[in-house]
Scaffold this motif. Sequence first.
Motif, PDB file in Angstrom:
ATOM      1  N   ASP A 292       0.922  -1.251  -0.045  1.00 59.25           N
ATOM      2  CA  ASP A 292      -0.156  -0.003   0.010  1.00 59.25           C
ATOM      3  C   ASP A 292       0.835   1.316   0.034  1.00 59.25           C
ATOM      4  O   ASP A 292       0.420   2.243   0.447  1.00 59.25           O
ATOM      5  N   ASN A 293       2.004   0.945  -0.780  1.00 57.87           N
ATOM      6  CA  ASN A 293       2.836   2.377  -0.811  1.00 57.87           C
ATOM      7  C   ASN A 293       3.454   2.833   0.417  1.00 57.87           C
ATOM      8  O   ASN A 293       4.114   3.915   0.494  1.00 57.87           O
ATOM      9  N   ILE A 294       3.583   1.973   1.428  1.00 60.75           N
ATOM     10  CA  ILE A 294       4.207   2.155   2.749  1.00 60.75           C
ATOM     11  C   ILE A 294       5.471   1.162   3.054  1.00 60.75           C
ATOM     12  O   ILE A 294       5.028  -0.114   2.760  1.00 60.75           O
ATOM     13  N   TYR A 295       6.434   1.366   3.474  1.00 61.60           N
ATOM     14  CA  TYR A 295       7.379   0.389   3.835  1.00 61.60           C
ATOM     15  C   TYR A 295       7.063  -0.175   5.226  1.00 61.60           C
ATOM     16  O   TYR A 295       7.364   0.382   6.145  1.00 61.60           O
ATOM     17  N   LYS A 296       6.587  -1.377   5.060  1.00 60.97           N
ATOM     18  CA  LYS A 296       5.930  -2.107   6.118  1.00 60.97           C
ATOM     19  C   LYS A 296       7.052  -3.066   7.122  1.00 60.97           C
ATOM     20  O   LYS A 296       6.416  -3.190   8.404  1.00 60.97           O
ATOM     21  N   LEU A 297       8.396  -3.117   6.778  1.00 60.05           N
ATOM     22  CA  LEU A 297       9.337  -3.879   7.560  1.00 60.05           C
ATOM     23  C   LEU A 297      10.258  -2.986   8.214  1.00 60.05           C
ATOM     24  O   LEU A 297      11.315  -3.268   8.671  1.00 60.05           O
ATOM     25  N   SER A 298       9.861  -1.836   8.253  1.00 59.61           N
ATOM     26  CA  SER A 298      10.915  -0.407   8.679  1.00 59.61           C
ATOM     27  C   SER A 298      11.268  -0.896  10.050  1.00 59.61           C
ATOM     28  O   SER A 298      12.431  -1.031  10.547  1.00 59.61           O
ATOM     29  N   ASN A 299      10.528  -1.426  11.046  1.00 55.73           N
ATOM     30  CA  ASN A 299      10.378  -1.527  12.550  1.00 55.73           C
ATOM     31  C   ASN A 299      11.058  -3.245  12.795  1.00 55.73           C
ATOM     32  O   ASN A 299      11.296  -3.519  13.965  1.00 55.73           O
ATOM     33  N   GLN A 300      11.245  -3.961  11.586  1.00 55.50           N
ATOM     34  CA  GLN A 300      11.705  -5.162  11.911  1.00 55.50           C
ATOM     35  C   GLN A 300      13.015  -5.333  11.166  1.00 55.50           C
ATOM     36  O   GLN A 300      13.924  -6.313  11.588  1.00 55.50           O
ATOM     37  N   LEU A 301      13.723  -4.709  10.331  1.00 54.15           N
ATOM     38  CA  LEU A 301      14.878  -4.626   9.604  1.00 54.15           C
ATOM     39  C   LEU A 301      15.635  -3.507  10.005  1.00 54.15           C
ATOM     40  O   LEU A 301      15.256  -2.284   9.948  1.00 54.15           O
ATOM     41  N   ASP A 302      17.035  -3.946  10.016  1.00 51.76           N
ATOM     42  CA  ASP A 302      17.896  -2.626  10.430  1.00 51.76           C
ATOM     43  C   ASP A 302      18.076  -1.822   9.156  1.00 51.76           C
ATOM     44  O   ASP A 302      17.510  -2.133   8.116  1.00 51.76           O
ATOM     45  N   TYR A 303      18.730  -0.479   9.310  1.00 52.44           N
ATOM     46  CA  TYR A 303      19.230   0.297   8.204  1.00 52.44           C
ATOM     47  C   TYR A 303      20.110  -0.408   7.344  1.00 52.44           C
ATOM     48  O   TYR A 303      20.943  -1.312   7.851  1.00 52.44           O
ATOM     49  N   PRO A 304      19.980   0.017   6.024  1.00 55.50           N
ATOM     50  CA  PRO A 304      21.052  -0.834   5.129  1.00 55.50           C
ATOM     51  C   PRO A 304      22.308  -0.121   5.433  1.00 55.50           C
ATOM     52  O   PRO A 304      22.410   0.855   5.698  1.00 55.50           O
ATOM     53  N   SER A 305      23.582  -0.954   5.213  1.00 59.16           N
ATOM     54  CA  SER A 305      24.755  -0.283   5.075  1.00 59.16           C
ATOM     55  C   SER A 305      24.976   0.526   3.937  1.00 59.16           C
ATOM     56  O   SER A 305      24.496   0.598   3.022  1.00 59.16           O
ATOM     57  N   VAL A 306      25.999   1.346   3.947  1.00 62.37           N
ATOM     58  CA  VAL A 306      26.466   2.106   2.706  1.00 62.37           C
ATOM     59  C   VAL A 306      26.562   1.371   1.665  1.00 62.37           C
ATOM     60  O   VAL A 306      26.412   1.511   0.441  1.00 62.37           O
ATOM     61  N   GLY A 307      27.751   0.402   1.894  1.00 62.06           N
ATOM     62  CA  GLY A 307      27.850  -0.746   0.824  1.00 62.06           C
ATOM     63  C   GLY A 307      26.833  -1.457   0.323  1.00 62.06           C
ATOM     64  O   GLY A 307      26.663  -1.423  -1.057  1.00 62.06           O
ATOM     65  N   GLN A 308      25.894  -1.692   1.044  1.00 66.20           N
ATOM     66  CA  GLN A 308      24.867  -2.424   0.590  1.00 66.20           C
ATOM     67  C   GLN A 308      23.998  -1.604  -0.230  1.00 66.20           C
ATOM     68  O   GLN A 308      23.519  -1.959  -1.475  1.00 66.20           O
TER      69      GLN A 308
END
Length: 772
Positions: A292-308
Amino acid sequence: MFRCIVFLLISAEIISSQFASTAEVCTKIKANTCNECIQSGPHCSWCKKVNFTKAGESDSVRCDTTEKLLSLGCDGTDIVDPISRIVLQDNQPLNDQAQLTPKSLRLQLRPGQTGEFEVKFRRAEGYPVDLYYLMDLSYSMFDDLQNVKNLGNQLLEALNRITKSAQIGFGSFVDKTVLPFVSTHPEQLRHPCTDKNVECQPPFSFKHILNLTGEGKKFRDAVGMQKISGNLDSPEGGLDAMMQVAVCGDKIGWRNVTRLLVYATDDGFHIAGDGKLAAILTPNDGVCHLEDNIYKLSNQLDYPSVGQLAQKLSENNIQVVFAVTSNMVKTYQDLSNLIPKSVVGTLSKDSSNVVQLITDAYQNLSSEVIMDHGITPDFLDILYDSNCSSGDNTVNDVRGYCSNVKINEEITFKVKVTAKKCLPNQSFSIRALGFTDTVRVSVITACECSCEDAPIPNACNSQGRIVCGICSCNNGRLGKNCECAAGSRTSQELEQNCKKDNTSAVCSGAGECICGQCICHINDDPNKKIFGTHCECDNWNCEMFDGKLCAGEGTCDCGVCRCRPGFDGTACQCKTTKESCMKNGVICSGRGTCECNKCNCKGGYIAPDCKSCPGCPSPCPRFGPCVECHIKHEGKNPGNCTNICPGAQVQKVEQVTEEPICREKDVDNCWMRYYIYEEDGLDKYSIRYTLQRECPEPPNVGKIVGFTIGGVIGIGLLCLIIWKLITEVKDRNEYQRFEKERQKVKWDKGDNPIFQTATTTVKNPNFEEDGE
């Protein structure tokens, strides 16, 4: 001087000849077939000439450098030496639709040899552009949002002036909606802005608001409905949002054109690991999670690394424009250095200059060409030589790079591909980052020989045929000339019997495997022979001593010296007698071992007899308490001193005459005299001492006190006299100076001529009464 120059020239020639001779080396330990040979190294060739090897020689002789094989009598037409080849498959010319050529090619690579080809690039005019505007909607961006709401048509008009087709989309971000990033109090979640009079929306991680579109009105309407939000800490969750924009291509609406991601913010960003502050431990998976155009797993997954993040942006051909305020420029320049094809622009406080910023950034990014091939197998090396019109050429770089490339300007990159070993068929794509065109490269490693052998009657004992110069036997036959019946064993099993282990050569490279048994080569020198089950032994490769094999006192047996009686050691260099080590019936004074009829001393003692120890500390201080104990217990119970005299035989004498004499003080501050003799063995001593001690006389307390008091009084009187003299001299000097000053006075001592007496005198009557 002339001799020095000649010597240097000769040395240089020798070194250069050595490099020349070692430039092409073929390592062929296990090469008994043509395929094994060419896989041994890039300079290995195979001679397929029939009957090339001599009797008893292994087929590995056929494998060597071309120059060596020619010198051994192999004809040039009989040498198999595959080389790397390049086949162009789609080499269409450059135009406005094709900015990169060729489109595809095939490489046939000999392992270790480098295949080279050219890739040409021309920057087309008016290439289509997709622009996604990703905006920070934290409270500090309130003024910026008001200006961005009116940007739709302006951005499209600016892009259409430099491209034939442009689309624009919009998304926004704040941060993860958990503590400590966002307040989870119900009231704060409903209205997170500090100013309660401002219309504010609840916090969120990332929202995709508008798919890429060519209609500026849709952009203006979609952005116009947005409201500001808020969070607790300064860094924002922008990397979460960028990752979703990169990997959710279908939902964002990216076309296969130039892709720009404009990232607008006035603050920093959270990186991988910061999620631990909120007990978010699962690493970012780099997968699209928009629902629904919203990032749903924000509170389950860590922030991405810069390299990733950099990898995903590169994989999806997205160029980033960091539009940030002046206080954040340095931070995002450091981030931009880690993300290829990105640029940083300074955003005004209210984002009023964003159109010009994006236009300038697009021109900078489009004029920078970076050739890259993505991720390839570890055993495939790819390097680039860049031939830029600006003159900033690079050689053997992991990427091709040219800057300031103008529209319709053609540049060339030389690509060098090397396979380190035989690989299954591979393919990879070369592309200019930020552009859609690619070059598809297929790689085939040339690891098999292709030989055309003429049939030979009765070859291989009529039990096989010649393939690349050697016999390929029929089923059930084995051996170099198919002379062996295989029985239940295969050719590989018979050959394995001729190997000492899996990594060694057949018959150790010193014999020939015939029907599973090693027949060792015969040496020209009758005194030298090769023997052993796998021809692994000889009688000349043993340790030398004094220029002689096994010191001339033994025989060499498979790398080990067998010594004659009376001799020992790895090279029979030692006599077994111990005469030189023996003294008074003790070997090395009990402080060492006898090796090769010489003492090997312990603990700092030195040869030849381990008697002395120059580096050892003197034993005198160590046995001072021992001697003191015996002196004090003389005639009483000297047995109490045993514990403090370990390993020592103590004896009283009338007078100590031996040298050196030990002199140590006891607790009474008296000098003791004794002599220590070190006996054979470790920590064994004989001590001779005398009862006589040298004790200092006790001090005369009366004299000391008298001298002390007299000294204090004398010093006090002396100080008083000195002070009196200094004061007297100072007073006399002051008086003389006063007299001189008085004599210099020149004024008149009479009455003052201008003085007048009082005209009226008033008396206090009360005063007079008191006076009476």
